[in-house]
Design a protein around this motif. Structure first.
Motif, mmCIF file in Angstrom:
data_model
loop_
_atom_site.group_PDB
_atom_site.id
_atom_site.type_symbol
_atom_site.label_atom_id
_atom_site.label_comp_id
_atom_site.label_asym_id
_atom_site.label_seq_id
_atom_site.Cartn_x
_atom_site.Cartn_y
_atom_site.Cartn_z
ATOM 1 N N TYR A 1 37.701 41.590 19.620
ATOM 2 C CA TYR A 1 38.813 40.693 19.920
ATOM 3 C C TYR A 1 39.826 41.408 20.814
ATOM 4 O O TYR A 1 40.046 42.607 20.686
ATOM 5 C CB TYR A 1 39.502 40.234 18.634
ATOM 6 N N TRP B 1 44.722 38.431 20.708
ATOM 7 C CA TRP B 1 43.915 37.378 20.097
ATOM 8 C C TRP B 1 44.722 36.513 19.127
ATOM 9 O O TRP B 1 44.575 35.288 19.116
ATOM 10 C CB TRP B 1 42.683 37.946 19.399
ATOM 11 N N SER C 1 44.778 32.594 19.698
ATOM 12 C CA SER C 1 44.219 31.739 18.659
ATOM 13 C C SER C 1 45.246 30.713 18.183
ATOM 14 O O SER C 1 44.954 29.520 18.072
ATOM 15 C CB SER C 1 43.742 32.606 17.490
ATOM 16 N N THR D 1 45.858 28.123 20.929
ATOM 17 C CA THR D 1 44.705 27.246 21.106
ATOM 18 C C THR D 1 44.660 26.191 20.005
ATOM 19 O O THR D 1 44.441 24.997 20.273
ATOM 20 C CB THR D 1 43.405 28.071 21.119
ATOM 21 N N ARG D 2 44.899 26.609 18.770
ATOM 22 C CA ARG D 2 44.899 25.657 17.656
ATOM 23 C C ARG D 2 46.090 24.700 17.763
ATOM 24 O O ARG D 2 45.966 23.511 17.464
ATOM 25 C CB ARG D 2 44.898 26.404 16.325
ATOM 26 N N HIS E 1 39.668 27.533 12.655
ATOM 27 C CA HIS E 1 39.312 28.726 13.420
ATOM 28 C C HIS E 1 39.203 28.410 14.903
ATOM 29 O O HIS E 1 39.111 27.251 15.293
ATOM 30 C CB HIS E 1 37.949 29.258 12.960
ATOM 31 N N VAL E 2 39.162 29.472 15.712
ATOM 32 C CA VAL E 2 38.867 29.331 17.135
ATOM 33 C C VAL E 2 37.568 30.085 17.383
ATOM 34 O O VAL E 2 37.472 31.284 17.111
ATOM 35 C CB VAL E 2 40.009 29.866 18.026
ATOM 36 N N HIS F 1 34.400 31.422 19.758
ATOM 37 C CA HIS F 1 34.016 31.828 21.120
ATOM 38 C C HIS F 1 32.624 31.257 21.391
ATOM 39 O O HIS F 1 31.639 31.688 20.789
ATOM 40 C CB HIS F 1 33.992 33.350 21.239
ATOM 41 N N ARG G 1 33.596 37.924 21.799
ATOM 42 C CA ARG G 1 34.966 37.859 21.292
ATOM 43 C C ARG G 1 35.999 38.386 22.281
ATOM 44 O O ARG G 1 37.193 38.217 22.084
ATOM 45 C CB ARG G 1 35.075 38.620 19.973
ATOM 46 N N ASP H 1 38.287 35.323 26.305
ATOM 47 C CA ASP H 1 39.259 34.338 25.832
ATOM 48 C C ASP H 1 39.565 33.252 26.859
ATOM 49 O O ASP H 1 40.595 32.582 26.781
ATOM 50 C CB ASP H 1 40.572 35.042 25.437
ATOM 51 N N LEU I 1 36.613 28.712 24.404
ATOM 52 C CA LEU I 1 37.209 28.609 23.073
ATOM 53 C C LEU I 1 37.103 27.187 22.550
ATOM 54 O O LEU I 1 37.372 26.229 23.267
ATOM 55 C CB LEU I 1 38.678 29.040 23.125
ATOM 56 N N VAL J 1 38.037 24.869 18.968
ATOM 57 C CA VAL J 1 38.744 24.810 17.691
ATOM 58 C C VAL J 1 37.845 24.113 16.679
ATOM 59 O O VAL J 1 37.413 22.980 16.889
ATOM 60 C CB VAL J 1 40.087 24.058 17.860
#
Length: 113
Positions: free
Chosen positions: A18, A22, A26, A29-30, A52-53, A55, A60, A63, A68, A70
């Motif tokens: 990661y 990260w 993360s 992104t969420r 979670h996010v 890959h 990992r 990014d 990515l 979700v």
């Protein structure tokens, strides 16, 4: 023959770990996904640790936004090479109950069968 040059070479290929940022990536992104699983559509805003996010390419260190996805913990566990991902029985039950409460269980079951 490539239509475009490969994105990475030996010098710039990200390592399999990661990235240092990260946690921020993360979370962002969420947040952009409004804490909703892109697969089963369960809303986990009040249970953020269960979202979670993933890959997509398995790297990992990559990014890039297109890499990515979700996913709730249950959908994440169903991804290739993720079958051994550990989830507590209580976490599985919580996601299943939220799907049912949000009216997603029958719709989701129909899409996954």
């Amino acid at each position: 023959i490539f239509r475009t040059l490969p994105l990475y070479n030996k010098e710039n290929f990200p390592e399999g770990n990661y990235t240092k940022d990260w946690a921020r990536i993360s979370e962002e992104t969420r947040d952009k996904a409004k804490w909703i699983c892109s697969s089963c559509k369960v809303n986990l805003y009040n249970n953020r640790g269960l979202l979670h996010v993933h890959h997509v390419d398995g790297n990992r260190g990559n990014d890039a936004h297109y890499n990515l996805r979700v996913l709730c913990a249950l959908c994440h566990q169903k991804q290739p090479l993720h079958g051994r991902m550990y989830l507590r029985a209580s976490e599985k039950l919580k996601i299943k109950n939220l799907r049912r409460q949000q009216g997603l269980s029958s719709e989701y079951a129909a899409r996954t069968n």
